[in-house]
Design an enzyme around this catalytic site. Structure first.
Site, PDB file in Angstrom:
ATOM      1  N   TYR A  33       3.044  -0.253  -2.496  1.00 35.71           N
ATOM      2  CA  TYR A  33       3.824  -1.339  -3.080  1.00 35.71           C
ATOM      3  C   TYR A  33       2.958  -2.562  -3.315  1.00 35.71           C
ATOM      4  O   TYR A  33       1.821  -2.623  -2.849  1.00 35.71           O
ATOM      5  CB  TYR A  33       5.024  -1.682  -2.184  1.00 35.71           C
ATOM      6  CG  TYR A  33       4.671  -2.419  -0.903  1.00 35.71           C
ATOM      7  CD1 TYR A  33       4.034  -1.769   0.153  1.00 35.71           C
ATOM      8  CD2 TYR A  33       4.957  -3.771  -0.755  1.00 35.71           C
ATOM      9  CE1 TYR A  33       3.721  -2.458   1.320  1.00 35.71           C
ATOM     10  CE2 TYR A  33       4.651  -4.463   0.410  1.00 35.71           C
ATOM     11  CZ  TYR A  33       4.030  -3.797   1.439  1.00 35.71           C
ATOM     12  OH  TYR A  33       3.700  -4.478   2.584  1.00 35.71           O
ATOM     13  N   ARG A  52      -5.066  -4.261  -7.188  1.00 39.39           N
ATOM     14  CA  ARG A  52      -4.961  -3.702  -5.830  1.00 39.39           C
ATOM     15  C   ARG A  52      -4.010  -2.511  -5.808  1.00 39.39           C
ATOM     16  O   ARG A  52      -4.253  -1.526  -5.090  1.00 39.39           O
ATOM     17  CB  ARG A  52      -4.513  -4.780  -4.849  1.00 39.39           C
ATOM     18  CG  ARG A  52      -4.523  -4.299  -3.399  1.00 39.39           C
ATOM     19  CD  ARG A  52      -4.227  -5.401  -2.414  1.00 39.39           C
ATOM     20  NE  ARG A  52      -2.888  -5.950  -2.579  1.00 39.39           N
ATOM     21  CZ  ARG A  52      -2.412  -6.998  -1.925  1.00 39.39           C
ATOM     22  NH1 ARG A  52      -3.169  -7.614  -1.043  1.00 39.39           N
ATOM     23  NH2 ARG A  52      -1.189  -7.428  -2.132  1.00 39.39           N
ATOM     24  N   ARG A 100      10.835  18.791   0.191  1.00 39.23           N
ATOM     25  CA  ARG A 100      10.088  18.173   1.278  1.00 39.23           C
ATOM     26  C   ARG A 100       9.017  19.104   1.849  1.00 39.23           C
ATOM     27  O   ARG A 100       9.325  20.203   2.323  1.00 39.23           O
ATOM     28  CB  ARG A 100      11.047  17.746   2.391  1.00 39.23           C
ATOM     29  CG  ARG A 100      10.380  16.896   3.471  1.00 39.23           C
ATOM     30  CD  ARG A 100      11.407  16.370   4.441  1.00 39.23           C
ATOM     31  NE  ARG A 100      10.792  15.497   5.437  1.00 39.23           N
ATOM     32  CZ  ARG A 100      10.120  15.944   6.507  1.00 39.23           C
ATOM     33  NH1 ARG A 100      10.002  17.239   6.719  1.00 39.23           N
ATOM     34  NH2 ARG A 100       9.573  15.087   7.358  1.00 39.23           N
ATOM     35  N   LYS A 149      -2.099  -0.555   0.660  1.00 44.57           N
ATOM     36  CA  LYS A 149      -0.802  -1.237   0.815  1.00 44.57           C
ATOM     37  C   LYS A 149       0.314  -0.182   0.738  1.00 44.57           C
ATOM     38  O   LYS A 149       1.032  -0.068  -0.256  1.00 44.57           O
ATOM     39  CB  LYS A 149      -0.641  -2.335  -0.239  1.00 44.57           C
ATOM     40  CG  LYS A 149       0.404  -3.377   0.152  1.00 44.57           C
ATOM     41  CD  LYS A 149       0.269  -4.616  -0.688  1.00 44.57           C
ATOM     42  CE  LYS A 149       1.433  -5.575  -0.541  1.00 44.57           C
ATOM     43  NZ  LYS A 149       1.603  -6.178   0.768  1.00 44.57           N
ATOM     44  N   GLU A 182      -4.845  -8.932  11.838  1.00 43.56           N
ATOM     45  CA  GLU A 182      -4.055  -9.668  10.836  1.00 43.56           C
ATOM     46  C   GLU A 182      -2.619  -9.748  11.325  1.00 43.56           C
ATOM     47  O   GLU A 182      -2.275  -9.247  12.394  1.00 43.56           O
ATOM     48  CB  GLU A 182      -4.135  -8.975   9.473  1.00 43.56           C
ATOM     49  CG  GLU A 182      -3.514  -7.590   9.456  1.00 43.56           C
ATOM     50  CD  GLU A 182      -3.542  -6.927   8.084  1.00 43.56           C
ATOM     51  OE1 GLU A 182      -3.579  -7.633   7.061  1.00 43.56           O
ATOM     52  OE2 GLU A 182      -3.497  -5.679   8.051  1.00 43.56           O
ATOM     53  N   LEU A 207      -5.419  -5.550   5.384  1.00 43.18           N
ATOM     54  CA  LEU A 207      -5.154  -5.556   3.950  1.00 43.18           C
ATOM     55  C   LEU A 207      -5.928  -6.726   3.344  1.00 43.18           C
ATOM     56  O   LEU A 207      -5.862  -7.846   3.869  1.00 43.18           O
ATOM     57  CB  LEU A 207      -3.655  -5.738   3.691  1.00 43.18           C
ATOM     58  CG  LEU A 207      -3.292  -5.696   2.218  1.00 43.18           C
ATOM     59  CD1 LEU A 207      -3.358  -4.277   1.670  1.00 43.18           C
ATOM     60  CD2 LEU A 207      -1.907  -6.282   1.984  1.00 43.18           C
TER      61      LEU A 207
HETATM   62  N1  PLP Z   1      -1.572  -8.237   5.480  1.00 39.23           N
HETATM   63  C1  PLP Z   1      -0.418  -7.551   5.506  1.00 39.23           C
HETATM   64  C2  PLP Z   1      -0.210  -6.499   6.550  1.00 39.23           C
HETATM   65  C3  PLP Z   1       0.590  -7.813   4.551  1.00 39.23           C
HETATM   66  O1  PLP Z   1       1.737  -7.112   4.577  1.00 39.23           O
HETATM   67  C4  PLP Z   1       0.378  -8.837   3.601  1.00 39.23           C
HETATM   68  C5  PLP Z   1       1.385  -9.171   2.593  1.00 39.23           C
HETATM   69  O2  PLP Z   1       2.499  -8.748   2.620  1.00 39.23           O
HETATM   70  C6  PLP Z   1      -0.832  -9.531   3.619  1.00 39.23           C
HETATM   71  C7  PLP Z   1      -1.784  -9.199   4.572  1.00 39.23           C
HETATM   72  C8  PLP Z   1      -1.130 -10.617   2.638  1.00 39.23           C
HETATM   73  O3  PLP Z   1      -1.387 -10.078   1.353  1.00 39.23           O
HETATM   74  P1  PLP Z   1      -1.126 -10.934   0.037  1.00 39.23           P
HETATM   75  O4  PLP Z   1      -1.844 -12.220   0.210  1.00 39.23           O
HETATM   76  O5  PLP Z   1      -1.710 -10.098  -1.057  1.00 39.23           O
HETATM   77  O6  PLP Z   1       0.353 -11.099  -0.080  1.00 39.23           O
END
Ligand code: PLP
Length: 285
Positions: A33, A52, A100, A149, A182, A207
């Site tokens: 997503y 991305r 599935r 993501k 993070e 991420l």
């Molecule tokens: N890290 C995680 C786990 C996230 O879910 C998100 C955004 O939802 C981010 C970092 C930040 O990413 P972005 O700046 O692209 O929204």
């Protein structure tokens, strides 16, 4: 909530916007997503977000559901049909609908594409930023490819709920070495007592946030010293400031970590200045 959703080629009223129970996103979290901020009717940093998305799809060997140009049109149209001026647009792609089975479905299985958009309260977000947020910490327990993501977000869901249960807004994952990776839905930053801005390198362990990428440019434009390196929870406790970044929050000051006040316990000047400057550096579509 989105009033109109794009689902596999059609714009549908929310109540008619349904996916098949055999969709691999629903059955196996086999999908990815993106979330872009919408501000003043413009989509913020869309090319980076779609880049991305392409990367996430490539890493998981999921076919792109439509050409990049078509996806850009669908995003714009979904924002327009939902009359979103300030909010987010959400894109989800899964490996499609198939019986599935863990292994990939037949090659001709069409990936599923859903796009929604909804308004957010910009003023409420500003008030939150003026107060700052509280963060708790939880052990890092996610898989080794959180650079993708993916919609498989169960550890993030549990971490965020743990934060809510403790009266906080966000949870930071901390690895076995005591280093912050993070947030559950954001990237983590600190400002050292001598005003260096620090965030962890974007390897497979976090991420690579689009807000993070753009903000590195803002940090440099403001002539602040930037250090891309791991930082420990101990260092964060003693930081001059802390903040998180994400598309829906931009730069959100952190004023408490595990019930310890950070800096003076209120948003610091570096986070405030970075937040104020962010959209001058972001791309509008
Ligand atoms: N890290 C995680 C786990 C996230 O879910 C998100 C955004 O939802 C981010 C970092 C930040 O990413 P972005 O700046 O692209 O929204």
């Amino acid at each position: 909530m989105s009033r109109i959703a794009y689902v596999n080629g059609r714009y549908l009223l929310r109540r008619d916007a349904l996916v098949d129970i055999e969709d691999r996103g629903y059955q196996l979290a086999d999908g990815v997503y993106e979330v872009c901020e919408v501000r003043g009717g413009a989509i913020i940093d869309q090319p980076r977000h779609l880049g991305r998305l392409q990367r996430s799809l490539g890493e998981l060997r999921i076919r792109a559901p439509v050409a990049p140009g078509a996806l850009a049109i669908i995003l714009r149209e979904t924002v327009r049909r939902n009359r979103v001026r300030n909010g987010i647009v959400y894109v989800q792609v899964t490996r499609g609908v198939a019986r599935r089975d863990f292994s990939f479905p037949p090659r001709d299985t069409a990936p599923s594409l859903v796009v929604t958009a909804r308004s957010l309260d910009l003023a409420a977000n500003e008030r939150r930023a003026a107060r700052g947020i509280a963060v708790i910490t939880v052990p890092e327990c996610r898989w080794a490819r959180v650079d993708i993501k993916s919609v498989a977000l169960l550890p993030n869901v549990l971490a965020k709920q743990a934060a809510r249960d403790r009266g906080a807004d966000e949870a930071w994952f901390v690895d076995r070495e005591g280093r912050v990776t993070e947030g559950a839905s954001s990237n983590a930053w600190i400002v050292t007592p001598d005003r260096k801005v620090v965030t962890r390198p974007a390897d497979n362990g976090i991420l690579r946030g689009i807000t993070r990428t753009v903000l590195i440019g803002v940090v440099e434009a403001q002539n602040l010293v930037f250090e891309e390196r791991p930082f420990t929870l101990e260092e964060a406790y003693g930081a001059g400031e802390a903040f998180v970044t994400a598309a829906s929050q931009i730069v959100m000051p952190v004023v408490r970590i595990d019930d310890r006040p950070i800096g003076g316990g209120s948003p610091g000047p570096v986070a405030r200045a970075l937040r104020a400057d962010f959209h001058r550096h972001a791309q509008r579509t």
